[in-house]
Design an enzyme around this catalytic site. Sequence first.
Site, mmCIF file in Angstrom:
data_model
loop_
_atom_site.group_PDB
_atom_site.id
_atom_site.type_symbol
_atom_site.label_atom_id
_atom_site.label_comp_id
_atom_site.label_asym_id
_atom_site.label_seq_id
_atom_site.Cartn_x
_atom_site.Cartn_y
_atom_site.Cartn_z
ATOM 1 N N ASN A 151 -81.506 34.360 41.127
ATOM 2 C CA ASN A 151 -82.881 34.732 40.754
ATOM 3 C C ASN A 151 -83.831 34.884 41.946
ATOM 4 O O ASN A 151 -84.725 35.718 41.927
ATOM 5 C CB ASN A 151 -83.444 33.769 39.705
ATOM 6 C CG ASN A 151 -83.473 32.343 40.163
ATOM 7 O OD1 ASN A 151 -82.770 31.969 41.109
ATOM 8 N ND2 ASN A 151 -84.271 31.527 39.526
ATOM 9 N N GLU A 248 -80.028 21.609 42.581
ATOM 10 C CA GLU A 248 -81.232 22.210 41.980
ATOM 11 C C GLU A 248 -80.771 22.979 40.758
ATOM 12 O O GLU A 248 -80.236 24.077 40.888
ATOM 13 C CB GLU A 248 -81.910 23.147 42.988
ATOM 14 C CG GLU A 248 -82.451 22.450 44.220
ATOM 15 C CD GLU A 248 -83.627 21.546 43.902
ATOM 16 O OE1 GLU A 248 -84.249 21.705 42.838
ATOM 17 O OE2 GLU A 248 -83.919 20.665 44.718
ATOM 18 N N CYS A 282 -86.263 28.827 37.162
ATOM 19 C CA CYS A 282 -85.735 27.539 36.690
ATOM 20 C C CYS A 282 -86.816 26.619 36.135
ATOM 21 O O CYS A 282 -86.571 25.836 35.231
ATOM 22 C CB CYS A 282 -84.998 26.847 37.825
ATOM 23 S SG CYS A 282 -86.016 26.707 39.303
ATOM 24 N N GLU A 384 -81.645 26.093 27.786
ATOM 25 C CA GLU A 384 -82.225 27.029 28.749
ATOM 26 C C GLU A 384 -81.731 28.438 28.427
ATOM 27 O O GLU A 384 -80.536 28.664 28.283
ATOM 28 C CB GLU A 384 -81.792 26.649 30.171
ATOM 29 C CG GLU A 384 -82.470 27.509 31.220
ATOM 30 C CD GLU A 384 -81.992 27.225 32.649
ATOM 31 O OE1 GLU A 384 -80.772 27.167 32.866
ATOM 32 O OE2 GLU A 384 -82.848 27.062 33.534
ATOM 33 N N GLU A 461 -85.712 19.593 47.421
ATOM 34 C CA GLU A 461 -85.887 20.599 48.464
ATOM 35 C C GLU A 461 -87.358 20.589 48.856
ATOM 36 O O GLU A 461 -88.226 20.177 48.082
ATOM 37 C CB GLU A 461 -85.475 21.983 47.949
ATOM 38 C CG GLU A 461 -83.978 22.094 47.797
ATOM 39 C CD GLU A 461 -83.465 23.509 47.598
ATOM 40 O OE1 GLU A 461 -84.042 24.245 46.786
ATOM 41 O OE2 GLU A 461 -82.462 23.863 48.254
#
Length: 487
Positions: A151, A248, A282, A384, A461
């Site tokens: 993405n 992640e 996300c 999701e 991150e």
Amino acid sequence: MSLPTYQNYIHGKALANKSRETFSVTNPATGKVIYHVEVADEFVQKQAIESAKAGFEKWSTMTPIERTRILNKAVALLRERNDELATVEVLDTGKPIQEANCVDVETGADVIEYFAGLAPTQLGTQQQVGSDFFYTRKEALGICAGIGAWNYPLQIACWKSGPALAAGNACIFKPSEETPLGAIKLAEIFTEAGVPDGVFNVVQGAAEVGQWLTTNPDIEKVSFTGEVSTGKKVMQSAASNLKDVTMELGGKSPLIVFDDANVSQAVSAAMLGNFYTQGEVCTNCTRVFVHRSVYQSFVDELISRTNSNIIAGDPLDPEVNLGALISENHRNLVLSYIEKGKQEGATLLTGGHTLSPESAPNGFFVAPTVFTDCTDDMTIVKEEIFGPVMSVLVFDDEQEVISRANDTVLGLAAGVFSQNIQRAHRVIHQLKAGICWINSYGNSPAEMPVGGYKQSGVGRENGVETLNSYTQTKSVYVGMTDIESPF
Ligand code: NAD
């Protein structure tokens, strides 16, 4: 005209594989193959490791400030080539150029710049213990692997390589097989900026190449971005030599709109958090909980803005604000979720179908979709979807909405809209999510650590703590007196 074939990027240049195996990449907005890429076969994999070892030897012994200087050159090149790189991202992902032009390259460059600046600030400690003392050193880990999703391909490559390289590591990066070009461009830029050969290698391929990275004994850490189910596999195979991991992963994040919220602002947040990048983000707030007293005004404004302000079409057109989904398969998956939503009794207020815009008739578009009358047990509310599909839910009181918002195995992000600052903070503090916004949604500056609670991730991150996660601490005890020995 024959299409280009890109090779793996090893030791500062393109390297041909021996197997001659390739895969093709499709532009999601046209459905046409745009180039081919060589798979990292055994030969390339071996070279990637040997080269990274050599790169690490050189890079890790340079002073942090030398690394800063080189990384900052790469940052300048990234910014200089913003438009060219943004176009690469648009052709690979199908996202609108109006996004890629101001977000993808810029937020990638910001993160490398941020960690480049932090590199020389890394300090050890020293402590006296009687007449002896010890000190600690922050040392690089060695070779770190990065595995990316499709993405935000270039941004993900920057977010993983930035802290890894700033801390003195070598990095082998595998982009998603759907979007492999951005990482090659980044590798070329690193080389041009003066990053030594082997410090940033790019290997190409799908799950098999990813699996090789996660099991290779010479790799010390894996930073992974992708689905929860893949993350579990990566973590399992990383256990083979106890690699450090950063994960992640996916989310099903709540946005809570209280009765005192600025409704227009909340609608903006809900639209950004569901339709930006055609819903393939996300942190998206795909569960929008709206207080009963503002529910009707919220839904009225949401539907009116969704029906009048979305422009789908050729993502290279700067007017377009809704791009194509990554692939035909992914579009079918999103449509199957929409079908489930209808079957399970949600009301489809808008969207729910494919689009075939005049300027991109063969693209994998799905119209922005809003479901109301949703209940917490519906599939579209639980899983999701990773497409432009919003579920709106009604709530009556604070404790009820907190427990419903937390009723998920995921915990990536959350948002609260309220003018009552005490309530906004009180609620956010009770939400089990790693990335939270109050009266805002989606911004993720380099300085702010991001990552998930529960099954949405492991580690972080960005932010200072991420640099630490690319180092290990060595303690050195120094004897200043003779050893007392019973032997
Ligand atoms: P994916 O899990 O299918 O693939 C991610 C990467 O893993 C790809 O490079 C793929 O080739 C590789 N891979 C696949 N199987 C592997 C294996 N067994 N071992 C090692 N590597 C393997 O995810 P995707 O479809 O590319 O991306 C979408 C997902 O990514 C969504 O769930 C989204 O929420 C998540 N995501 C999370 C974040 C975050 O920061 N939390 C950011 C972006 C995307």
